[in-house]
Design a protein around this motif. Structure first.
Motif, PDB file in Angstrom:
ATOM      1  N   SER A 319       0.597  -1.104   0.082  1.00  0.00           N
ATOM      2  CA  SER A 319      -0.088   0.005  -0.172  1.00  0.00           C
ATOM      3  C   SER A 319       0.924   1.346  -0.020  1.00  0.00           C
ATOM      4  O   SER A 319       0.709   2.096  -0.972  1.00  0.00           O
ATOM      5  CB  SER A 319      -0.897  -0.098   1.218  1.00  0.00           C
ATOM      6  OG  SER A 319      -1.756   0.836   1.018  1.00  0.00           O
ATOM      7  N   SER A 323       1.013   4.064  -2.868  1.00  0.00           N
ATOM      8  CA  SER A 323       1.033   5.502  -2.783  1.00  0.00           C
ATOM      9  C   SER A 323       2.296   6.570  -3.151  1.00  0.00           C
ATOM     10  O   SER A 323       2.138   7.285  -3.637  1.00  0.00           O
ATOM     11  CB  SER A 323       0.861   5.666  -1.008  1.00  0.00           C
ATOM     12  OG  SER A 323      -0.243   5.113  -0.803  1.00  0.00           O
ATOM     13  N   ALA A 333      -5.575  13.334  -6.870  1.00  0.00           N
ATOM     14  CA  ALA A 333      -6.228  12.537  -5.691  1.00  0.00           C
ATOM     15  C   ALA A 333      -7.159  11.714  -6.010  1.00  0.00           C
ATOM     16  O   ALA A 333      -7.209  10.662  -5.127  1.00  0.00           O
ATOM     17  CB  ALA A 333      -6.742  13.882  -4.782  1.00  0.00           C
ATOM     18  N   GLN A 336      -5.311   8.392  -6.930  1.00  0.00           N
ATOM     19  CA  GLN A 336      -4.754   7.935  -5.762  1.00  0.00           C
ATOM     20  C   GLN A 336      -5.788   7.191  -4.622  1.00  0.00           C
ATOM     21  O   GLN A 336      -5.601   5.983  -4.303  1.00  0.00           O
ATOM     22  CB  GLN A 336      -4.129   8.997  -4.854  1.00  0.00           C
ATOM     23  CG  GLN A 336      -2.739   9.362  -5.447  1.00  0.00           C
ATOM     24  CD  GLN A 336      -1.924  10.484  -4.592  1.00  0.00           C
ATOM     25  OE1 GLN A 336      -1.965  10.197  -3.446  1.00  0.00           O
ATOM     26  NE2 GLN A 336      -1.342  11.412  -5.125  1.00  0.00           N
ATOM     27  N   SER A 337      -6.809   7.973  -4.452  1.00  0.00           N
ATOM     28  CA  SER A 337      -7.839   7.361  -3.685  1.00  0.00           C
ATOM     29  C   SER A 337      -8.382   6.048  -4.342  1.00  0.00           C
ATOM     30  O   SER A 337      -8.526   5.100  -3.491  1.00  0.00           O
ATOM     31  CB  SER A 337      -9.059   8.408  -3.257  1.00  0.00           C
ATOM     32  OG  SER A 337      -9.981   7.768  -2.769  1.00  0.00           O
ATOM     33  N   ASP A 341      -7.515   3.255  -1.746  1.00  0.00           N
ATOM     34  CA  ASP A 341      -8.628   2.957  -0.865  1.00  0.00           C
ATOM     35  C   ASP A 341      -9.894   2.325  -1.535  1.00  0.00           C
ATOM     36  O   ASP A 341     -10.627   1.421  -0.928  1.00  0.00           O
ATOM     37  CB  ASP A 341      -9.576   4.282  -0.379  1.00  0.00           C
ATOM     38  CG  ASP A 341      -8.538   5.433   0.241  1.00  0.00           C
ATOM     39  OD1 ASP A 341      -7.431   5.098   0.663  1.00  0.00           O
ATOM     40  OD2 ASP A 341      -8.875   6.414   0.036  1.00  0.00           O
ATOM     41  N   TRP A 528     -16.653   1.821  -4.325  1.00  0.00           N
ATOM     42  CA  TRP A 528     -15.598   3.022  -3.896  1.00  0.00           C
ATOM     43  C   TRP A 528     -16.151   4.065  -4.609  1.00  0.00           C
ATOM     44  O   TRP A 528     -16.525   5.262  -4.097  1.00  0.00           O
ATOM     45  CB  TRP A 528     -14.412   2.703  -4.560  1.00  0.00           C
ATOM     46  CG  TRP A 528     -13.427   3.924  -4.092  1.00  0.00           C
ATOM     47  CD1 TRP A 528     -12.819   4.344  -3.025  1.00  0.00           C
ATOM     48  CD2 TRP A 528     -13.134   5.123  -5.058  1.00  0.00           C
ATOM     49  NE1 TRP A 528     -12.125   5.527  -2.975  1.00  0.00           N
ATOM     50  CE2 TRP A 528     -12.228   6.138  -4.375  1.00  0.00           C
ATOM     51  CE3 TRP A 528     -13.407   5.344  -6.552  1.00  0.00           C
ATOM     52  CZ2 TRP A 528     -11.864   7.289  -4.844  1.00  0.00           C
ATOM     53  CZ3 TRP A 528     -13.002   6.492  -6.822  1.00  0.00           C
ATOM     54  CH2 TRP A 528     -12.117   7.508  -6.346  1.00  0.00           C
ATOM     55  N   ASN A 532     -18.186   7.618  -2.912  1.00  0.00           N
ATOM     56  CA  ASN A 532     -17.924   8.790  -2.975  1.00  0.00           C
ATOM     57  C   ASN A 532     -18.702   9.641  -3.758  1.00  0.00           C
ATOM     58  O   ASN A 532     -18.476  10.968  -3.682  1.00  0.00           O
ATOM     59  CB  ASN A 532     -16.476   8.835  -3.719  1.00  0.00           C
ATOM     60  CG  ASN A 532     -15.268   8.630  -2.903  1.00  0.00           C
ATOM     61  OD1 ASN A 532     -14.840   9.354  -1.972  1.00  0.00           O
ATOM     62  ND2 ASN A 532     -14.976   7.227  -2.749  1.00  0.00           N
ATOM     63  N   GLY A 539     -17.148  13.387  -4.575  1.00  0.00           N
ATOM     64  CA  GLY A 539     -16.453  13.751  -3.263  1.00  0.00           C
ATOM     65  C   GLY A 539     -17.353  14.279  -2.104  1.00  0.00           C
ATOM     66  O   GLY A 539     -16.999  14.826  -1.333  1.00  0.00           O
ATOM     67  N   HIS A 591     -13.491   2.809   5.467  1.00  0.00           N
ATOM     68  CA  HIS A 591     -12.360   3.389   5.157  1.00  0.00           C
ATOM     69  C   HIS A 591     -11.124   3.245   6.104  1.00  0.00           C
ATOM     70  O   HIS A 591     -10.386   4.179   6.974  1.00  0.00           O
ATOM     71  CB  HIS A 591     -12.537   4.795   4.990  1.00  0.00           C
ATOM     72  CG  HIS A 591     -11.304   5.546   4.417  1.00  0.00           C
ATOM     73  ND1 HIS A 591     -11.594   5.961   3.051  1.00  0.00           N
ATOM     74  CD2 HIS A 591     -10.521   6.564   4.631  1.00  0.00           C
ATOM     75  CE1 HIS A 591     -10.521   6.423   2.674  1.00  0.00           C
ATOM     76  NE2 HIS A 591      -9.992   6.772   3.465  1.00  0.00           N
TER      77      HIS A 591
END
Lengths: 669, 81
Positions: A319, A323, A333, A336-337, A341, A528, A532, A539, A591
């Motif tokens: 992980s 990252s 972002a 990445q998320s 995640d 995911w 979100n 977001g 999360h």
């Protein structure tokens, strides 16, 4: 390209030979001992395609499985046949051989397990056998691969020379054969005489294959006339009985000439093991003890340690490495998320359970390969009979611990349609390996000192529920009737080969990994995104997300079960795709960076009683999508398929409510 | 002519000759004959399970499990006669 078909009795080593003759090995869907459908592979010398068929004792089918072999001969006549026979059971195996020889295509006889025959002191005169059957005979040991080169060479040689094997069935039957042959014009079958004989034997598959009604009637009439003629000749037998007795007499005669049994020794290993493993009183306790040891080993001793190591790797090393990479590449972002995640948390959260699943699969393969599985049907038959099923239903149940999909296919070996259907409907209550991650997580958090016992309790509960339902089903009129029958061959015990075990375990593990790479990956990304995405667009806060909204719809319905949260609702909903996704979903919506974090969150969200109720609900609620698809394929009925989705939901709900509410009354809440 | 008795009444391990399969369910009979277990075969009662559970018979080195109520009427004669 030429097709070559592989025939043989059950447990003679067809699949081993198939694996040696082709470069591929046992595909998904084939669980050792059960070739559920015909399977093809390219021969090593690339000269033809080999077709592996389910094991049959004769071409006259008794179960669904056995009909496949006969139908294949009628519809796709192969260029040549391989008939693999067990040298130590030659007399029985030759019955199928005679039927195959009559088919008229070139045939090579693979005399398998010559090592076993040698060890027991059985002497086979191969030259005499080859001469009498007028086919090449290749002595072999399919498990080690010895003889497979000679088999390939012999196949190349024999392919252009049809065999002209023929037995004389006496004037009445011979006359009928001739007449039926003249009725069976324009067929694709290489030898009409074979088809005529199969008709006279009352083979339902062959009778069905004649689509022309008039023709079928004429054939039926001719068979009846033959029966009368046989009576007039002084035989009391029907044509099929007569044909059988001519064949068995011929085989018996051949065997007395070709076999020397004077030095035969009894199979003492099997005797000794059976004295213990199928003991009157100890048999069932030993079986239960073995099952308990399996769970103890899988969850407490080996599996958990390895899982923790993997978890450390996924959530820690991998992980943070990912990252860092993403930061270096200036990934947004969002990306990445999504990756960290969503994908790593979701897929990784499931893959950490791989060691436990692999160990469970290894043990199931061990049971299948050793010959113990058939004994389990003997031990369990009395109990299964009491609920209107059959000891054989227990095999799909055990395979179901690995995965419900092949388990449902394995139900084909059950002869009676009613018992097969009930077994198919009940297999989803067998706790498959996909449900394991959920138990492992919850039992680990709430019952750390009794994890193996709690997990075993889930398996036992699944079996108990299915037995009770079996009893109810067999009382329901559309599912009752038909007397139950039970007959099972107990193969000699064998020491499983390491390579075979490794391969079959790997095959099953590969299926799990593939699922992680497809359904679970897609599910993780989807979850995911939904988690979100909210009313204001991307977001959104998790609690305002679309996933929370949808999960929230179910929360009130689930409240009486003890877990009325949107998170539980959402994970149950996604769990329909594949049960592993339940854990993936939790990883994403709570999360959390690693197992410890998830455990914290779960501890917060559930009480011990609610977690137990949740595990029970996961065990029973609906079969996964793949299982529903295979139920549809096996039952060929949308009604039964719909039923198989709806009734477990009801059952799960009722049982979970009872557990939670009773638990609360007892003050466990 | 020696008398026929039910297989279940023979001592386990004792070889006996199978006299008649006539009372067996047709599918079961077919499966047994497919396995080479037919009238005249020498069989042995190997094992009886508890509570009327299946029995195991042995014939030509093969072991077959069957239910007691299905084989009750299997008629055999002691093979030494």
């Amino acid at each position: 390209m030429d097709m070559i078909a592989l025939f043989g009795n059950p447990n003679t080593g067809k699949t081993s030979l198939f694996n040696k003759l082709t470069r591929t090995y046992a595909e998904v869907g084939n669980w050792s001992g059960v070739t559920v459908e015909k399977k093809t592979g390219l021969l090593r010398d690339k000269s033809a395609v080999l077709v592996d068929l389910p094991g049959t004792y004769s071409l006259l089918p008794l179960s669904l499985d056995e009909g496949i072999a006969t139908r294949y001969l009628l519809e796709e006549p192969p260029a040549a046949l391989i008939n693999i026979v067990d040298a130590s059971q030659l007399q029985r195996n030759l019955y199928l051989t005679v039927q195959l020889l009559e088919y008229g295509r070139p045939l090579v006889l693979g005399l398998n397990m010559t090592d076993v025959a040698d060890a027991t002191g059985l002497l086979v005169n191969k030259e005499l056998l080859a001469d009498q059957l007028s086919v090449p005979i290749i002595p072999m040991v399919a498990r080690t691969g010895s003889g497979s080169k000679q088999m390939l060479a012999s196949l190349r040689e024999v392919r252009r020379s049809p065999n002209s094997f023929q037995l004389d069935y006496g004037p009445a039957v011979e006359a009928a054969i001739a007449d039926i042959c003249s009725l069976l014009t324009n067929t694709s079958v290489p030898n009409p005489r074979w088809a005529a004989l199969q008709c006279l034997e009352n083979n339902p598959v062959v009778m069905e294959w004649m689509t022309n009604e008039v023709q079928r009637e004429k054939v039926t009439d001719r068979i009846q006339r033959c029966e009368k003629e046989l009576l007039r000749e002084g035989h009391s037998a029907t044509p099929d009985q007569h044909i059988r007795s001519v064949r068995t007499a011929w085989i018996a005669d051949l065997c007395t000439k070709a076999l020397d049994t004077t030095k035969l020794k009894p199979h003492s290993l099997t005797d000794k093991l059976d004295a213990l493993l199928t003991h009157r009183y100890l048999g069932i306790p030993i079986f239960l003890l073995l099952m308990y040891a399996t769970f103890k080993f899988t969850f407490d001793w080996a599996g958990t340690v390895l899982s923790d190591m993997l978890d450390g790797f996924f959530s820690g090393t991998l992980s943070s490495w990912i990252s860092e990479m993403l930061v270096q590449w200036n990934a947004s972002a969002f990306t990445q998320s999504l990756i960290v995640d969503g994908i790593v948390a979701g897929v990784g959260g499931v893959l950490v359970f791989l060691p436990q699943i692999a160990i469970l699969f290894l043990i199931i393969s061990l049971i299948e390969d050793s010959g113990y599985m058939a004994r389990v049907t003997i031990l369990m038959d009395r109990l299964m009979q009491a609920v209107g099923l059959n000891g054989k239903s227990f095999i799909p149940f055990i395979i179901g611990f690995g995965c419900n999909v092949p388990a449902i296919m394995a139900a084909r070996t059950i002869e009676q349609p009613r018992e097969r259907l009930i077994t198919t409907l009940l297999v989803p209550f067998m706790s498959c390996s996909a449900r394991l991650p959920v138990y492992a997580l919850f039992a680990g958090v709430f019952f750390p000192t009794h994890a193996a016992s709690i997990i075993m309790l889930m398996y036992v509960l699944g079996i108990t529920v299915s037995l009770i339902l079996a009893k109810i089903f067999s009382k329901v009129s559309i599912l009752s009737g038909e007397p139950s029958l039970f007959i099972v061959e107990l193969p000699p015990y064998r020491v499983p080969q390491a390579l075979t075990l490794f391969r079959s375990t790997w095959e099953k593990v590969k299926g799990f990994v593939r699922k992680a790479g497809t359904i679970i990956l897609a599910g993780s990304v989807g979850i995911w995104l939904l988690s979100n995405f909210g009313p204001q667009g991307f977001g959104a806060e998790m609690n305002d997300s679309l996933l929370a909204t949808v999960g929230g719809w179910f929360a009130p319905i689930l409240a009486p079960l003890g877990f009325g949260t949107w998170q539980a609702g959402a994970s149950l909903l996604t769990g329909f795709m594949a049960k592993e996704v339940v854990v993936s979903t939790m990883n994403i919506i709570y999360h959390v960076p690693d197992m410890q974090g998830l455990e914290m969150q779960v501890r917060h969200a559930f009480t011990p009683l609610a977690s137990f109720s949740f595990m029970v609900f996961i065990l029973l609620y609906v079969p996964c999508l793949a299982t529903v698809a295979v139920i549809r394929k096996e039952t060929l009925s949308w009604r039964w398929t719909a039923f198989s989705v709806i009734y477990p939901l009801t059952v799960a709900y009722i049982i979970a409510v009872v557990i939670y509410q009773c638990g609360r009354l007892l003050g466990w809440g | 002519m020696p008398e026929c008795i039910s297989l279940l009444r023979t001592p386990p391990g004792q070889p006996v000759r199978l006299q008649s399969l006539a009372s067996l369910h047709p599918s079961l009979r077919r499966r047994l004959t497919d396995m080479g277990i037919d009238e005249g075969s020498i069989i042995r009662l190997k094992k009886i399970s508890l509570l009327g559970g299946p029995i195991v018979i042995e014939c030509n080195g093969q072991l077959v499990g069957l239910r007691q109520n299905q084989v009750k009427q299997l008629e055999v004669v002691p093979s030494w006669t």
